[in-house]
Design an enzyme around this catalytic site. Structure first.
Site, PDB file in Angstrom:
ATOM      1  N   HIS A 141      -5.153  -0.180   4.265  1.00 57.90           N
ATOM      2  CA  HIS A 141      -6.545  -0.858   4.515  1.00 57.90           C
ATOM      3  C   HIS A 141      -5.775  -2.317   5.224  1.00 57.90           C
ATOM      4  CE1 HIS A 141      -8.808  -4.271   2.648  1.00 57.90           C
ATOM      5  NE2 HIS A 141     -10.039  -3.341   2.542  1.00 57.90           N
TER       6      HIS A 141
ATOM      7  N   SER B 163      -8.611  13.022  -5.885  1.00 61.61           N
ATOM      8  CA  SER B 163      -9.331  11.912  -4.834  1.00 61.61           C
ATOM      9  C   SER B 163     -10.827  12.292  -5.141  1.00 61.61           C
ATOM     10  CB  SER B 163      -9.075  11.930  -3.532  1.00 61.61           C
ATOM     11  OG  SER B 163     -10.285  11.195  -3.225  1.00 61.61           O
TER      12      SER B 163
END
Ligand SMILES: Cc1ncc(COP(=O)(O)O)c(C=O)c1O
Length: 383
Positions: free
Chosen positions: A118, A318
């Site tokens: 990120h 996920s």
């Protein structure tokens, strides 16, 4: 209240209600109802300072914050007398905090994080003047271990500060903690700080059978988790670390009657209350059920795309389903996140099967099916 103000508020409410109905691209649990605690929004609540030091100032929610932190400490297997943490403004603040501690502990340390990390990790490197080596990623978003080892080997005289992604932003990939530890050992790097960015998956993985084990029984130093999975009308998150690291940075501040151990000064006192309420009403079992449902629904969406030969991928454990970018109309309507030729849906609690079916039907209507998915590997499913 004037008619104009009432109308503007009513219009805005309608707009937000509509936008919330068709939101699939970002990891927000939109299924929460906090009306029971809404009355507290008429009061100031400021948790400025250390969450464990009682100030003279009385308008705070520290007692709730401490209970929230204890829940996370238990989840991440760190004894009560060894951990420290606080309710942050979100995943970004948790990442900044982890990087700040690492820099204080190892001022000459070099930061390693993958391309898929990120952007808050690069921001932390800039803010805290940490030398930053960006490691290549694999196609599924996981760190490239060979490149990581190559960089570690070249700099083995310097302490290593490592950001591990426990669920990347775009593809939901999980960096393998055990492989990273092996690489550090093989290259005889003894001084290292391991921060885990578990913004989204931090509240999913602990509940899934067979999922990678990331917790403080292994040599991690801090973990940042966002409240996106819990769901909160005010962005927030949690950072956990070891008490002994925080003792290195604390400074007593007479004016606030507390110790300065956090990044921000004033801290939101409503968010600990929101998280506490969510944990009290849903509990460990409720969150576990929600995590499993999201993963199953993500697999359902992935299968629906796959049987139609629509290019797509889904990492193990996920809830982020990546697929070829659809039409602009769909991107706008479903508020999808886009990167190059790809889009994703993050299957949160509010993305139920009915909604997935609606999306698939609209996708088929709007998009010519593309059969060629050679440049995108499909990942195996484990569930
Ligand atoms: C992996 C990861 N880390 C950190 C963040 C930042 O979290 P926040 O938006 O809560 O600051 C995000 C946001 O999506 C993320 O995906």
């Amino acid at each position: 209240m004037s008619n104009r103000v009432a109308k503007e508020l009513a219009d805005f409410l309608l707009q937000i209600e509509q936008r919330s109905q068709f939101h699939a691209g970002y990891p927000y649990n939109l299924s929460c109802d906090y009306s029971v605690i809404a009355k507290f929004f008429n009061f100031l609540l400021n948790n400025a300072g250390d969450p464990y030091i009682e100030p003279d100032f009385g308008l705070h929610s520290r007692m709730f914050e401490q209970e929230v932190l204890s829940f996370f400490a238990h989840l991440y297997k760190i004894p009560e007398n060894q951990f420290w943490g606080y309710v942050t403004a979100g995943g970004t603040e948790g990442n900044l905090y982890g990087m700040f501690l690492a820099r204080e502990i190892y001022p000459s340390g070099i930061l390693y994080s993958s391309q898929d990390s990120h952007y808050s990790i690069s921001k932390a490197a800039k803010l805290f003047c940490i030398k930053h080596n960006v490691v290549n990623s694999q196609i599924n978003g996981e760190i490239n271990y060979e490149h990581f080892e190559d960089l570690i080997n070249k700099n083995s005289n310097y302490p290593a500060i490592i950001n591990l992604n426990i669920g990347t932003t775009v593809k939901g990939a999980i960096d393998n903690l055990d492989k990273v530890l092996e690489i550090l050992e093989r290259n005889q790097v003894k001084d290292y700080y391991l921060h885990c960015d578990a913004a989204l998956s931090g509240l999913i993985l602990p509940f899934l059978d067979g999922a990678p084990q990331v917790h403080f029984q292994k040599p991690i130093d801090s973990i940042a988790i966002s409240a996106k999975f819990i769901g909160s009308p005010l962005p927030c998150g949690v950072v956990l670390t070891k008490k002994k690291w925080v003792e290195k940075v604390e400074t007593a501040i007479e004016y606030i009657g507390s110790t300065d151990t956090t990044i921000l000064g004033s801290r939101n006192g409503h968010t600990p209350l929101i998280l506490w309420y969510a944990l009290q009403t849903r509990g460990y079992d409720g969150l576990a059920r929600e995590a499993k449902t999201c993963i199953h629904n993500a697999q359902y969406l992935f299968q629906q795309l796959k049987i139609r030969e629509y290019p797509c991928m889904l990492n193990n454990f996920s809830n982020t389903v990546v697929f070829q970018k659809p039409s602009q109309k769909l991107i706008k309507k479903w508020q999808l996140a886009i990167f190059e030729n790809w889009a994703h849906i993050i299957v949160m609690q509010n993305i139920e099967r009915e909604k997935i079916d609606t999306f698939i039907n609209e996708l088929l209507l709007h998009q010519r099916l593309v059969n060629n998915s050679e440049d995108f590997q499909l990942q195996p499913l484990v569930h």
